[in-house]
Enzyme design. Structure first.
Site, PDB file in Angstrom:
ATOM      1  N   HIS A   1      30.839  26.266 -70.941  1.00 36.42           N
ATOM      2  CA  HIS A   1      29.461  25.965 -71.371  1.00 36.42           C
ATOM      3  C   HIS A   1      29.290  26.119 -72.888  1.00 36.42           C
ATOM      4  CE1 HIS A   1      27.589  26.000 -67.233  1.00 36.42           C
ATOM      5  NE2 HIS A   1      28.648  26.731 -66.992  1.00 36.42           N
TER       6      HIS A   1
ATOM      7  N   ASN B   1      22.879  26.115 -62.409  1.00 36.30           N
ATOM      8  CA  ASN B   1      23.436  24.810 -62.756  1.00 36.30           C
ATOM      9  C   ASN B   1      22.503  23.711 -62.257  1.00 36.30           C
ATOM     10  OD1 ASN B   1      25.781  25.582 -64.088  1.00 36.30           O
ATOM     11  ND2 ASN B   1      27.069  25.463 -62.275  1.00 36.30           N
TER      12      ASN B   1
HETATM   13  C1  HEM Z   1      33.547  33.284 -60.794  1.00 31.55           C
HETATM   14  C2  HEM Z   1      32.685  32.345 -61.191  1.00 31.55           C
HETATM   15  C3  HEM Z   1      32.195  32.233 -62.586  1.00 31.55           C
HETATM   16  C4  HEM Z   1      32.604  32.870 -63.716  1.00 31.55           C
HETATM   17  C5  HEM Z   1      33.709  33.913 -63.854  1.00 31.55           C
HETATM   18  C6  HEM Z   1      31.792  32.394 -64.810  1.00 31.55           C
HETATM   19  C7  HEM Z   1      31.930  32.786 -66.112  1.00 31.55           C
HETATM   20  C8  HEM Z   1      31.190  32.316 -67.173  1.00 31.55           C
HETATM   21  C9  HEM Z   1      31.353  32.701 -68.547  1.00 31.55           C
HETATM   22  C10 HEM Z   1      32.409  33.674 -69.042  1.00 31.55           C
HETATM   23  C11 HEM Z   1      30.433  32.045 -69.274  1.00 31.55           C
HETATM   24  C12 HEM Z   1      30.213  32.131 -70.787  1.00 31.55           C
HETATM   25  C13 HEM Z   1      29.043  33.028 -71.053  1.00 31.55           C
HETATM   26  C14 HEM Z   1      28.832  33.331 -72.519  1.00 31.55           C
HETATM   27  O1  HEM Z   1      29.753  33.212 -73.325  1.00 31.55           O
HETATM   28  O2  HEM Z   1      27.699  33.727 -72.860  1.00 31.55           O
HETATM   29  C15 HEM Z   1      29.656  31.261 -68.370  1.00 31.55           C
HETATM   30  C16 HEM Z   1      28.584  30.485 -68.732  1.00 31.55           C
HETATM   31  C17 HEM Z   1      27.730  29.918 -67.816  1.00 31.55           C
HETATM   32  N1  HEM Z   1      27.866  29.879 -66.440  1.00 31.55           N
HETATM   33 FE1  HEM Z   1      29.365  30.664 -65.381  1.00 31.55          FE
HETATM   34  N2  HEM Z   1      30.894  31.476 -64.337  1.00 31.55           N
HETATM   35  C18 HEM Z   1      31.098  31.349 -62.978  1.00 31.55           C
HETATM   36  C19 HEM Z   1      30.394  30.547 -62.118  1.00 31.55           C
HETATM   37  C20 HEM Z   1      29.179  29.972 -62.410  1.00 31.55           C
HETATM   38  C21 HEM Z   1      28.254  29.416 -61.452  1.00 31.55           C
HETATM   39  C22 HEM Z   1      28.488  29.381 -59.950  1.00 31.55           C
HETATM   40  C23 HEM Z   1      27.155  28.985 -62.148  1.00 31.55           C
HETATM   41  C24 HEM Z   1      25.879  28.370 -61.675  1.00 31.55           C
HETATM   42  C25 HEM Z   1      25.388  28.490 -60.448  1.00 31.55           C
HETATM   43  C26 HEM Z   1      27.399  29.262 -63.560  1.00 31.55           C
HETATM   44  C27 HEM Z   1      26.537  28.970 -64.587  1.00 31.55           C
HETATM   45  C28 HEM Z   1      26.778  29.232 -65.914  1.00 31.55           C
HETATM   46  C29 HEM Z   1      25.895  28.829 -66.988  1.00 31.55           C
HETATM   47  C30 HEM Z   1      24.570  28.103 -66.846  1.00 31.55           C
HETATM   48  C31 HEM Z   1      26.500  29.249 -68.173  1.00 31.55           C
HETATM   49  C32 HEM Z   1      25.970  29.031 -69.589  1.00 31.55           C
HETATM   50  C33 HEM Z   1      25.093  30.164 -70.017  1.00 31.55           C
HETATM   51  C34 HEM Z   1      24.554  29.918 -71.411  1.00 31.55           C
HETATM   52  O3  HEM Z   1      23.892  28.884 -71.594  1.00 31.55           O
HETATM   53  O4  HEM Z   1      24.798  30.742 -72.291  1.00 31.55           O
HETATM   54  N3  HEM Z   1      28.633  29.858 -63.679  1.00 31.55           N
HETATM   55  N4  HEM Z   1      30.150  31.413 -67.075  1.00 31.55           N
END
Ligand code: HEM
Length: 503
Positions: free
Chosen positions: A56, A129
């Site tokens: 992201h 999402n």
């Molecule tokens: C084991 C599953 C998952 C892991 C380990 C994971 C991990 C991460 C990480 C490390 C980031 C970066 C955050 C940052 O640097 O601030 C991120 C961003 C994000 N993730 Fe996940 N994620 C997973 C699953 C999901 C799922 C299932 C969704 C939605 C239902 C999701 C939605 C998001 C969103 C919206 C962001 C962006 C947040 C922002 O705008 O700063 N992720 N994710």
């Protein structure tokens, strides 16, 4: 009236008459090490980049508010949702997932829809999402899966072999991949897509009754998508089209909005589902679990500085408020760890002090102290442990979420050593006192050594010490008291070291 010229200064406030001037010897140099402004400017420039988000990375954000439109208090007790018409300030960041910070907005990719709600009970992040399901239900697969969506380690190119090799091995991803390869895989803009919790969460009401929930944010602008060819063309012509669309819509007063709905499910209903309630590759049938409206999200204010307010925004599903908690979905449980972990790496250990992440709700935590970039006063002179002297913490036990956790905790009963009833902690202490009694002078030495230390403490602390040691042996307590009163009969240790008024 003539415009007042902007005065350029060094980072320390020294006015610089000509900002392009450098200090040098004679007309042709060389430069001088004493030129703080030149060195400071270059050194800061050299450090301008922080790690981009591992997923992201490319995103756009805006502020707005969440408004309660319908009574939902029978489902959830959170304060910000307790009155129709109540508004809570919000920050939203939309994003693509796999591409780097400079990648095209029109990529075929899910879209992130991360919401921060600045509530009176602390910050609540709904990190959603634009798709109601996800690719995995086993969290250990996430790094494998994401790597296949990124670049080949040798060619440094996106790689269809990696991409499809993953899918053919992991059938649970099929539902999400079919959404991704429909035209919904490329939303026309961030305004024209929905947001979904995807995961099952647990909400409880003030009576302590809880339900499984899924949240839906349905776009009031309607759904608009790009077909494959339109998306490819747009990626070349305007890789930032979604950023431009969001910024310009808000700038011209056309504030996008989403209507919030909740689906609820009881534990009994969950047991009858043909799939696990914790499986986020599945949707809850709307007929059986109808959408119930409860609010509206409106985005009406652009950030004034992208880096400070959007790049530095730190969202996490573990940032929650009373009456809302994660279910036992293992992917969600893993996310609770992963986000704050990456924030500490990406933004630093004090990421919560960055203004955009800082709750408006009053906070006090005696152990979250110091560290790099401590900027908010560090709780001033308030105690840095749970103090009995000037404890500013008012423990408000809602109990509700805690109970809910106990209910679904299926592990073994707590082992015996956690049972600390009665005076079990004094049994061995008494035995030790008896052993000391067998060595001449040792019981006295213990009392003396304690007394010389305690003699400098406040009266109420002294009383606590006498009471504590009386539980070991009354004689030990008396000996300590006797000596303390001899050394320092009047309390002269000075006033309480803490002043929580400053909080
Ligand atoms: C084991 C599953 C998952 C892991 C380990 C994971 C991990 C991460 C990480 C490390 C980031 C970066 C955050 C940052 O640097 O601030 C991120 C961003 C994000 N993730 Fe996940 N994620 C997973 C699953 C999901 C799922 C299932 C969704 C939605 C239902 C999701 C939605 C998001 C969103 C919206 C962001 C962006 C947040 C922002 O705008 O700063 N992720 N994710």
């Amino acid at each position: 009236m003539a415009k007042k010229p902007v005065t350029v200064t060094t980072s320390q406030g020294y006015p610089i008459p000509n900002p392009f001037e450098t200090q040098r010897i004679g007309e042709h140099g060389p430069l001088l090490l004493q030129d703080f402004n030149l060195i400071d400017s270059l050194a800061h420039f050299d450090r301008e980049r922080i790690p981009e988000r591992v997923v992201h990375a490319k995103g756009s954000g805006a502020y707005g508010y969440f408004e309660v439109t319908d009574d939902i208090t029978d489902v959830v007790g959170s304060a910000f949702l307790n009155t129709i018409g109540k508004k809570t300030k919000a920050l939203v960041r939309f994003s693509t997932v796999g591409g780097e910070l400079g990648s095209a907005d029109a990529a075929r990719d899910p879209r992130g829809f991360a919401i921060k709600l600045y509530t009176e009970e602390g910050n609540l992040d709904w990190v959603y999402n634009n798709t109601p399901v996800f690719f995995i239900r086993d969290p250990i697969k996430f790094p494998h899966f994401i790597h296949t969506q990124k670049r080949n380690p040798q060619t440094h190119l996106k790689d269809p072999n990696m991409f499809w090799d993953y899918i053919i091995q992991n059938q649970e991803a099929i539902h999400q991949f079919m959404i991704l390869f429909s035209d919904r895989g490329t939303p026309a803009t961030y305004r024209h897509m929905n947001g979904y919790s995807g995961h099952t969460y647990k909400w409880s009401n003030e009576k302590g009754e809880w339900k499984y929930v899924q949240i839906h944010l349905i776009s009031d602008q309607g759904i608009k998508t790009l077909n494959n060819e339109e998306a490819v063309e747009l990626s070349g012509k305007n890789p930032d089209h979604a950023q431009e669309d969001l910024f310009n819509s808000i700038e011209k007063g056309d504030a996008p909005s989403w209507t919030a709905y909740v689906q609820t499910m009881t534990e009994e209903e969950a047991e009858k589902l043909p799939f696990s309630v914790y499986d986020l590759t599945k949707v809850w049938p709307h007929k059986q679990f109808p959408l119930r409206r409860f609010g509206k999200l409106v985005l009406n204010e652009n950030p004034s500085n992208y880096f400070a307010e959007i790049e530095q925004a730190a969202f996490s599903p573990s940032h929650t408020v009373p009456y809302q908690e994660a279910s036992a979905d293992p992917v969600l449980q893993s996310r609770l760890f992963s986000y704050p972990d990456t924030h500490r790496h990406r933004l630093g250990v004090n990421y919560a002090q960055i203004p955009v992440n800082c709750p408006y709700a009053k906070t006090f935590n005696p152990v979250i102290r110091d560290g790099a970039m401590t900027v908010n006063g560090n709780y001033g002179s308030a105690p840095n442990y749970l103090s009995t002297l000037e404890n500013p913490v008012e423990f408000k036990q809602t109990g509700v979420n805690y109970q809910a956790k106990q209910e679904y905790y299926q592990g073994p009963a707590l082992p015996f050593h956690w049972k600390v009833e009665g005076d079990i902690d004094y049994v061995q202490a008494r035995a030790l006192y008896k052993v000391l009694g067998k060595q001449p002078g040792q019981q006295k030495a213990l009392a003396h050594n304690i007394a010389v230390h305690v003699a400098n403490a406040l009266p109420q602390i002294r009383q606590g010490v006498y009471k504590l040691f009386a539980k070991v042996d009354q004689k030990l307590s008396n000996d300590i008291r006797g000596e303390v009163e001899q050394i320092n009969p009047k309390q002269t240790a000075g006033k309480c070291p803490y002043n929580h008024q400053k909080l």
